[in-house]
Write an enzyme that holds these catalytic residues in place. Structure first.
Site, PDB file in Angstrom:
ATOM      1  N   ASP B   6     -37.734 -70.015  -0.187  1.00 12.39           N
ATOM      2  CA  ASP B   6     -38.180 -68.694  -0.628  1.00 12.39           C
ATOM      3  C   ASP B   6     -37.508 -68.400  -1.969  1.00 12.39           C
ATOM      4  O   ASP B   6     -36.509 -69.016  -2.319  1.00 12.39           O
ATOM      5  CB  ASP B   6     -37.769 -67.635   0.409  1.00 12.39           C
ATOM      6  CG  ASP B   6     -38.228 -66.239   0.028  1.00 12.39           C
ATOM      7  OD1 ASP B   6     -39.438 -66.044  -0.168  1.00 12.39           O
ATOM      8  OD2 ASP B   6     -37.377 -65.329  -0.099  1.00 12.39           O
ATOM      9  N   SER B   7     -38.065 -67.443  -2.708  1.00  9.70           N
ATOM     10  CA  SER B   7     -37.460 -67.017  -3.963  1.00  9.70           C
ATOM     11  C   SER B   7     -36.063 -66.439  -3.746  1.00  9.70           C
ATOM     12  O   SER B   7     -35.278 -66.368  -4.680  1.00  9.70           O
ATOM     13  CB  SER B   7     -38.335 -65.958  -4.619  1.00  9.70           C
ATOM     14  OG  SER B   7     -38.513 -64.865  -3.737  1.00  9.70           O
ATOM     15  N   TYR B  38     -39.327 -64.043  -7.812  1.00  6.58           N
ATOM     16  CA  TYR B  38     -40.439 -64.793  -8.400  1.00  6.58           C
ATOM     17  C   TYR B  38     -41.626 -63.858  -8.706  1.00  6.58           C
ATOM     18  O   TYR B  38     -42.466 -64.177  -9.547  1.00  6.58           O
ATOM     19  CB  TYR B  38     -40.938 -65.889  -7.448  1.00  6.58           C
ATOM     20  CG  TYR B  38     -40.031 -67.096  -7.264  1.00  6.58           C
ATOM     21  CD1 TYR B  38     -38.799 -67.208  -7.904  1.00  6.58           C
ATOM     22  CD2 TYR B  38     -40.436 -68.142  -6.429  1.00  6.58           C
ATOM     23  CE1 TYR B  38     -37.980 -68.318  -7.705  1.00  6.58           C
ATOM     24  CE2 TYR B  38     -39.619 -69.264  -6.238  1.00  6.58           C
ATOM     25  CZ  TYR B  38     -38.400 -69.349  -6.871  1.00  6.58           C
ATOM     26  OH  TYR B  38     -37.607 -70.457  -6.684  1.00  6.58           O
ATOM     27  N   GLY B  39     -41.687 -62.747  -8.012  1.00  7.60           N
ATOM     28  CA  GLY B  39     -42.896 -61.905  -8.021  1.00  7.60           C
ATOM     29  C   GLY B  39     -43.248 -61.301  -9.361  1.00  7.60           C
ATOM     30  O   GLY B  39     -44.379 -60.874  -9.578  1.00  7.60           O
ATOM     31  N   CYS B  69     -42.476 -67.861   0.748  1.00  7.08           N
ATOM     32  CA  CYS B  69     -42.660 -66.842  -0.293  1.00  7.08           C
ATOM     33  C   CYS B  69     -44.147 -66.696  -0.599  1.00  7.08           C
ATOM     34  O   CYS B  69     -44.815 -67.685  -0.910  1.00  7.08           O
ATOM     35  CB  CYS B  69     -41.902 -67.317  -1.527  1.00  7.08           C
ATOM     36  SG  CYS B  69     -42.138 -66.347  -3.002  1.00  7.08           S
ATOM     37  N   ASN B  70     -44.662 -65.465  -0.495  1.00  5.61           N
ATOM     38  CA  ASN B  70     -46.080 -65.251  -0.808  1.00  5.61           C
ATOM     39  C   ASN B  70     -46.391 -65.572  -2.268  1.00  5.61           C
ATOM     40  O   ASN B  70     -47.434 -66.129  -2.571  1.00  5.61           O
ATOM     41  CB  ASN B  70     -46.477 -63.797  -0.532  1.00  5.61           C
ATOM     42  CG  ASN B  70     -46.775 -63.532   0.924  1.00  5.61           C
ATOM     43  OD1 ASN B  70     -47.908 -63.575   1.350  1.00  5.61           O
ATOM     44  ND2 ASN B  70     -45.739 -63.258   1.707  1.00  5.61           N
ATOM     45  N   THR B  71     -45.482 -65.219  -3.170  1.00  4.57           N
ATOM     46  CA  THR B  71     -45.738 -65.480  -4.586  1.00  4.57           C
ATOM     47  C   THR B  71     -45.854 -66.983  -4.838  1.00  4.57           C
ATOM     48  O   THR B  71     -46.806 -67.446  -5.484  1.00  4.57           O
ATOM     49  CB  THR B  71     -44.619 -64.882  -5.462  1.00  4.57           C
ATOM     50  OG1 THR B  71     -44.505 -63.481  -5.182  1.00  4.57           O
ATOM     51  CG2 THR B  71     -44.926 -65.074  -6.933  1.00  4.57           C
ATOM     52  N   GLU B 145     -34.511 -54.370  -0.672  1.00  2.16           N
ATOM     53  CA  GLU B 145     -33.269 -55.126  -0.911  1.00  2.16           C
ATOM     54  C   GLU B 145     -32.080 -54.201  -1.121  1.00  2.16           C
ATOM     55  O   GLU B 145     -30.951 -54.572  -0.822  1.00  2.16           O
ATOM     56  CB  GLU B 145     -33.436 -56.059  -2.118  1.00  2.16           C
ATOM     57  CG  GLU B 145     -34.442 -57.154  -1.846  1.00  2.16           C
ATOM     58  CD  GLU B 145     -34.232 -58.401  -2.683  1.00  2.16           C
ATOM     59  OE1 GLU B 145     -33.590 -58.295  -3.742  1.00  2.16           O
ATOM     60  OE2 GLU B 145     -34.726 -59.466  -2.267  1.00  2.16           O
ATOM     61  N   CYS B 177     -46.076 -59.986   1.309  1.00  7.69           N
ATOM     62  CA  CYS B 177     -44.745 -60.280   0.757  1.00  7.69           C
ATOM     63  C   CYS B 177     -43.801 -60.267   1.941  1.00  7.69           C
ATOM     64  O   CYS B 177     -43.853 -59.351   2.766  1.00  7.69           O
ATOM     65  CB  CYS B 177     -44.350 -59.219  -0.280  1.00  7.69           C
ATOM     66  SG  CYS B 177     -42.642 -59.379  -0.860  1.00  7.69           S
ATOM     67  N   THR B 178     -42.945 -61.294   2.030  1.00  7.32           N
ATOM     68  CA  THR B 178     -42.071 -61.404   3.214  1.00  7.32           C
ATOM     69  C   THR B 178     -41.209 -60.172   3.434  1.00  7.32           C
ATOM     70  O   THR B 178     -40.766 -59.921   4.546  1.00  7.32           O
ATOM     71  CB  THR B 178     -41.100 -62.614   3.110  1.00  7.32           C
ATOM     72  OG1 THR B 178     -40.780 -62.837   1.749  1.00  7.32           O
ATOM     73  CG2 THR B 178     -41.716 -63.848   3.712  1.00  7.32           C
ATOM     74  N   HIS B 179     -40.942 -59.399   2.375  1.00  8.41           N
ATOM     75  CA  HIS B 179     -40.098 -58.225   2.544  1.00  8.41           C
ATOM     76  C   HIS B 179     -40.818 -57.065   3.248  1.00  8.41           C
ATOM     77  O   HIS B 179     -40.173 -56.241   3.891  1.00  8.41           O
ATOM     78  CB  HIS B 179     -39.650 -57.691   1.182  1.00  8.41           C
ATOM     79  CG  HIS B 179     -38.647 -58.533   0.473  1.00  8.41           C
ATOM     80  ND1 HIS B 179     -38.903 -59.802   0.035  1.00  8.41           N
ATOM     81  CD2 HIS B 179     -37.361 -58.274   0.114  1.00  8.41           C
ATOM     82  CE1 HIS B 179     -37.825 -60.284  -0.583  1.00  8.41           C
ATOM     83  NE2 HIS B 179     -36.883 -59.381  -0.540  1.00  8.41           N
TER      84      HIS B 179
END
Lengths: 259, 259
Positions: B6-7, B38-39, B69-71, B145, B177-179
């Site tokens: 992941d980023s 990365y986004g 990571c989705n991005t 975050e 997005c994983t977040h």
């Protein structure tokens, strides 16, 4: 040429001040947008990146370096000066000098800037009897970069974040991140109208003006024919839009890696 | 071993699902915290970083890769599959399959994810008569975050950001997005209680479970003695605290560079 680097585009506010106060100086800028932000990262990583950024500017003809980033100035200035044969100007020391007449001094910045303790140590030397309070404001950079600066949401986050400073009844507050002046109205409302706000970018350029007056050969070395150059390590439409908006005029970004 | 990258630390939510559903699998994780996020970055830069991340995992013994990571999934999946001799699982395709029964489908993600158009293209194939609306929500990652997820300020930003989706009267929304699942209550309130929320991390792990059932030799290759390993390219106290909180148990982060 004068080399100016930043973790991203915030350093363009320093460029804008240089253009205004030192119109003869030719600028080469490097913004490390491929690895931005620095403010959340460790001293080791920030130092490595900052050394690479400075080396890039030197390789492209810079005769002096301005570290426009508060995080890099606090975390990496010793390494930068140790490794460099060029004069290196930072934004932290001039801001500390400007703030040192205060008696209840606040500093806000990224997690990296505040965590480094650099502002706190320098203020303890420059203003030994002052009460100093430092506070990380990690939401401010994303709010500004994403265009929320003038919104009620940003004002609410500023109010909540800065509440501990309000309680300290500051007389002086250092905006210890190149982005923060964009949030000045919200910060001003949150801390009170009688607090003096110190902008490190402005103070750093005033110091550079004095240094160049004192050193005509350096001043000559920074003057050169040709246009300014603006390098970034990554370019997106959003970065390009921010760059022109913050510099206050259209800017052509060139892509280059500092690694 | 199963490699997951992941980023940054968001991919730990995928790790958590894998631990729950595939308890015999041994995990090696890489979070690129030295270059996160990365986004906001370009396809070229994200692709370069993703290839380095995958190569790191392969060099450390991974027999399959999950792009958490989705991005990176939207920007770099073709390059990752082209360059890799290992199976590469992404989070986007499973989310699209799970959402494709919808008729008014929304996708939210980073600027990079939405700008890539990958979700929109895959949804146009999988659900050709559905109306699809994609929206970048660049404030959501910093809010999560920095610990603002449960606050009124975050709810206000979610409400303002998601207003265009509310007007579309969605039946399905991909949290791309994983977040974003951490902001689920605020997102739910902002889009309405009758919208089905699709979590790509969950869907990706369900798909991985099916793939391993169908391929016992791959399943065996992912099982190994020894503990899981969690690498990051930069470690700060804040990153360490986030990691344990998001994984739901204490985690020892090891530092390594993927460059």
């Amino acid at each position: 040429m004068l080399g100016i680097f930043d973790s991203g585009l915030g350093g363009l506010t320093v460029v804008k001040e240089v253009l205004r106060r030192l119109p003869g100086v030719r600028i080469i800028y490097f913004g490390d947008t491929a690895r931005t932000p620095y403010g959340t990262k460790s001293k080791e990583v920030v130092t490595r990146y900052a050394l690479e950024d400075a080396a890039f500017l030197r390789a492209h003809g810079a005769k002096a370096i301005v570290v426009a980033c508060n995080t890099a100035s606090t975390q990496a200035i010793d390494a930068l000066r140790r490794e460099s044969d060029l004069p290196v100007f930072d934004v932290v020391a001039p801001a500390v000098r400007a703030a040192s007449s205060g008696t209840r001094i606040g500093v806000i910045g990224t997690r990296g800037t505040v965590g480094s303790g650099a502002y706190q140590r320098l203020l303890a030397d420059a203003a030994p009897v002052a009460e100093v309070t430092a506070l990380a404001c990690p939401m401010f950079v994303p709010l500004i970069e994403e265009g929320w600066a003038g919104t009620p949401e940003a004002a609410a986050i500023a109010r909540t974040t800065l509440r501990p400073l309000r309680l300290r009844r500051l007389d002086t507050l250092i905006l210890g991140c190149t982005h923060y002046p964009f949030l000045r109205p919200a910060i001003r409302r949150a801390v009170g109208s009688d607090v003096r706000l110190v902008d490190p970018a402005r103070e750093a350029v005033l110091e550079l003006v004095r240094a160049l007056k004192a050193d005509p050969s350096l001043s000559r070395a920074l003057r050169a024919r040709g246009g300014h150059r603006f390098f970034v390590s990554d370019k997106t439409p959003h970065f390009a839009a921010i760059a022109s908006r913050w510099l206050g005029r259209p800017v052509r970004l060139e892509t280059a890696s500092a690694e």
